[in-house]
Design a protein around this motif. Sequence first.
Motif, PDB file in Angstrom:
ATOM      1  N   ILE A  85      -8.666   1.066   4.430  1.00 54.08           N
ATOM      2  CA  ILE A  85      -7.335   1.476   3.748  1.00 54.08           C
ATOM      3  C   ILE A  85      -7.144   2.993   3.559  1.00 54.08           C
ATOM      4  CG2 ILE A  85      -6.184   1.175   1.485  1.00 54.08           C
ATOM      5  CD1 ILE A  85      -7.734  -1.518   1.150  1.00 54.08           C
ATOM      6  N   ASP A  86      -5.854   3.444   3.800  1.00 48.84           N
ATOM      7  CA  ASP A  86      -5.512   4.721   3.768  1.00 48.84           C
ATOM      8  C   ASP A  86      -4.873   5.110   2.470  1.00 48.84           C
ATOM      9  OD1 ASP A  86      -4.711   7.397   4.349  1.00 48.84           O
ATOM     10  OD2 ASP A  86      -2.815   6.756   4.815  1.00 48.84           O
ATOM     11  N   SER A  95      -2.073   6.480   1.735  1.00 50.48           N
ATOM     12  CA  SER A  95      -0.952   6.193   1.362  1.00 50.48           C
ATOM     13  C   SER A  95      -0.344   4.856   0.789  1.00 50.48           C
ATOM     14  CB  SER A  95      -0.028   6.598   2.666  1.00 50.48           C
ATOM     15  OG  SER A  95      -0.531   5.444   3.638  1.00 50.48           O
ATOM     16  N   CYS A  96      -1.216   3.961   1.461  1.00 47.39           N
ATOM     17  CA  CYS A  96      -0.932   2.558   0.900  1.00 47.39           C
ATOM     18  C   CYS A  96      -1.381   2.330  -0.697  1.00 47.39           C
ATOM     19  CB  CYS A  96      -2.157   1.738   1.494  1.00 47.39           C
ATOM     20  SG  CYS A  96      -1.854   1.746   3.108  1.00 47.39           S
ATOM     21  N   ASN A 111       1.790   4.792  -2.641  1.00 41.92           N
ATOM     22  CA  ASN A 111       2.990   3.919  -2.300  1.00 41.92           C
ATOM     23  C   ASN A 111       3.196   2.523  -3.260  1.00 41.92           C
ATOM     24  OD1 ASN A 111       4.146   6.063  -1.175  1.00 41.92           O
ATOM     25  ND2 ASN A 111       3.657   5.003   0.972  1.00 41.92           N
ATOM     26  N   ALA A 112       1.913   1.959  -3.223  1.00 42.22           N
ATOM     27  CA  ALA A 112       1.949   0.620  -3.850  1.00 42.22           C
ATOM     28  C   ALA A 112       1.886   0.971  -5.502  1.00 42.22           C
ATOM     29  CB  ALA A 112       0.704  -0.501  -3.513  1.00 42.22           C
ATOM     30  N   VAL A 171      -5.258   0.517   7.687  1.00 44.72           N
ATOM     31  CA  VAL A 171      -3.928   0.176   6.759  1.00 44.72           C
ATOM     32  C   VAL A 171      -3.084   1.365   6.244  1.00 44.72           C
ATOM     33  CG1 VAL A 171      -3.086  -1.051   4.869  1.00 44.72           C
ATOM     34  CG2 VAL A 171      -5.043  -1.887   5.998  1.00 44.72           C
ATOM     35  N   THR A 172      -1.957   1.718   6.730  1.00 42.36           N
ATOM     36  CA  THR A 172      -1.383   2.778   6.444  1.00 42.36           C
ATOM     37  C   THR A 172       0.199   2.498   6.043  1.00 42.36           C
ATOM     38  OG1 THR A 172      -0.903   5.268   6.782  1.00 42.36           O
ATOM     39  CG2 THR A 172      -0.846   3.464   8.858  1.00 42.36           C
ATOM     40  N   GLU A 173       0.712   3.572   5.204  1.00 42.07           N
ATOM     41  CA  GLU A 173       2.236   3.493   5.130  1.00 42.07           C
ATOM     42  C   GLU A 173       2.781   4.686   6.008  1.00 42.07           C
ATOM     43  OE1 GLU A 173       4.334   1.065   3.686  1.00 42.07           O
ATOM     44  OE2 GLU A 173       2.269   0.091   3.728  1.00 42.07           O
ATOM     45  N   THR A 229       0.626  -2.132   7.865  1.00 40.24           N
ATOM     46  CA  THR A 229       1.167  -2.067   6.667  1.00 40.24           C
ATOM     47  C   THR A 229       0.390  -2.573   5.462  1.00 40.24           C
ATOM     48  OG1 THR A 229       2.728  -3.668   6.523  1.00 40.24           O
ATOM     49  CG2 THR A 229       3.498  -1.636   7.581  1.00 40.24           C
ATOM     50  N   PHE A 230       0.554  -2.175   4.511  1.00 36.58           N
ATOM     51  CA  PHE A 230      -0.208  -2.619   3.174  1.00 36.58           C
ATOM     52  C   PHE A 230       0.363  -4.001   3.068  1.00 36.58           C
ATOM     53  CE2 PHE A 230      -0.420  -3.176  -1.591  1.00 36.58           C
ATOM     54  CZ  PHE A 230      -1.716  -2.850  -1.654  1.00 36.58           C
ATOM     55  N   ASN A 231       1.555  -4.302   3.213  1.00 34.77           N
ATOM     56  CA  ASN A 231       2.305  -5.905   3.238  1.00 34.77           C
ATOM     57  C   ASN A 231       1.440  -6.790   4.308  1.00 34.77           C
ATOM     58  OD1 ASN A 231       3.878  -5.258   1.075  1.00 34.77           O
ATOM     59  ND2 ASN A 231       5.545  -4.940   2.317  1.00 34.77           N
TER      60      ASN A 231
END
Length: 160
Positions: free
Chosen positions: A8-9, A11-12, A15-16, A119-121, A146-148
């Motif tokens: 997991i990055d 940005s995820c 942003n979340a 996992v990145t946005e 993506t995170f989703n």
Amino acid sequence: MATPQFSIDTSCLVNAWNRTYQIEILPSIWEHIEAIVRDEIAVVTMQVFDEIKRKDDALAEWCDERKDMFLPIDENHIKHLQAIMERYPRIASAGSGRNFADPWVMALAQCYDPPCCVVTEEGLSRNANNPKIPFVCESEGLTHCTFNRMLRDTGWSERR
């Protein structure tokens, strides 16, 4: 023990936390993140923690309370990091504090066999002078999502 599926990055999480899945609205997502990291379905490098901590906010506090979720660096991680930095020296914006963790996130993904999905946005940029995670992942044969997508693939759902 199973190989982790996701790396997991920052940005995820940012942003979340700040935009789409605030903890006050959807606390179950944050419980899910804790669970998939605890169960080693996903991994998060300590550099993500360090990047988040540069901004003293509620996400930094949440992470600080869960510092054991973040993996320390080891020799294998450093070996993969060095290879990424040799090929993409501009992947981390030196000195700016932005994207510091990006090469570490991808290096951690490469530590596993098979490698984790990153996992990145971040959006795809094909500019080698300003590479983003998706560009480097595609160039290196790593998957990214993506995170989703990670939430769906790990079975999270909000049922009432």
